[in-house]
Design an enzyme around this catalytic site. Sequence first.
Site, short mmCIF file in Angstrom:
data_model
loop_
_atom_site.label_atom_id
_atom_site.label_comp_id
_atom_site.label_asym_id
_atom_site.label_seq_id
_atom_site.Cartn_x
_atom_site.Cartn_y
_atom_site.Cartn_z
N PRO A 2 25.87 35.98 45.10
CA PRO A 2 26.14 37.32 44.57
C PRO A 2 24.93 37.88 43.83
CG PRO A 2 27.95 35.83 44.11
CD PRO A 2 26.84 34.98 44.65
N GLU A 3 24.78 39.20 43.89
CA GLU A 3 23.64 39.85 43.25
C GLU A 3 24.09 40.59 42.00
OE1 GLU A 3 21.40 41.82 46.39
OE2 GLU A 3 21.77 40.13 47.72
N LYS A 53 21.41 37.70 37.12
CA LYS A 53 22.50 36.86 37.59
C LYS A 53 22.97 35.88 36.52
CE LYS A 53 20.54 37.48 42.17
NZ LYS A 53 19.94 36.88 43.37
N ARG A 252 15.54 34.31 54.48
CA ARG A 252 16.78 35.08 54.45
C ARG A 252 16.80 36.08 55.60
NH1 ARG A 252 15.21 34.10 49.25
NH2 ARG A 252 16.80 33.48 47.73
#
Length: 262
Positions: A2-3, A53, A252
């Site tokens: 999650p960002e 984060k 990524r």
Amino acid sequence: MPEGPEIRRAADQLEEAIVGKPLTDVWFAFPELKTYEPALVGEQVNAIETRGKALLTHFSNGLTLYSHNQLYGVWRVVESGTVPETKRQLRVKLAVADRAILLYSASDIELLNAESLAAHPFLNRVGPDVLDAQLDVATVRERLLSPRFRRRQFSGLLLDQAFLAGLGNYLRVEILWQAGLLAQHRAQDLTDNQLDLLSEALLAIPRHSYRMRGTMKKYHHGAAFRFEVFHRQGKKCRRCGEIIQKGTLSSRPFYWCPGCQH
């Protein structure tokens, strides 16, 4: 992972559950934290702050719980006394009369006082948070052109939390599409107009993602706004009609439109 927008939304849920209420039960899995348990019972959580984060849970006695979910950590909100069925390992429990917040699987957890909070290596390393309302476009533009970052390709820069905290891969993809730039571009090579577009997108895209939670049925790590290029390989770009491409950058998946980004 999650960002920033997803972490902030999680913090919002945690705040709604326990902020301003006396703590009735405090439990930590790690032995070095257990001595703090009795001192925190009866205190309150004043606020839950995000730094990219990482979460900072601020207690009324001046202590702060630092936690970073990394890849596997997750917070849950449950009714007090409830024990969810899960194979995850419980790391932290903070309970009030009616609700409890539970942190599972995370390993990067510390309790800090004001001095150790100010000296924390991760917090001193990360850049301004993209969801911080005090951060403006002019400051982001200045940061892009600083000697530290101006020569960096955007492929790596937009994943570096030292540049701006809270960015990640899907945001990188959407920001570069919005600004019409390629991953190999660098700030020092851009025109004034390109710099303006990028600086605006660096704040607008993550803030839009944060605001849009809950308005669509399908999410990627909780992201709720409509993706323009992310996960849309082989489909037509909504802006120019070219076919969206997919590759790999920084290990990524990366998506771009050859018609819009050049």
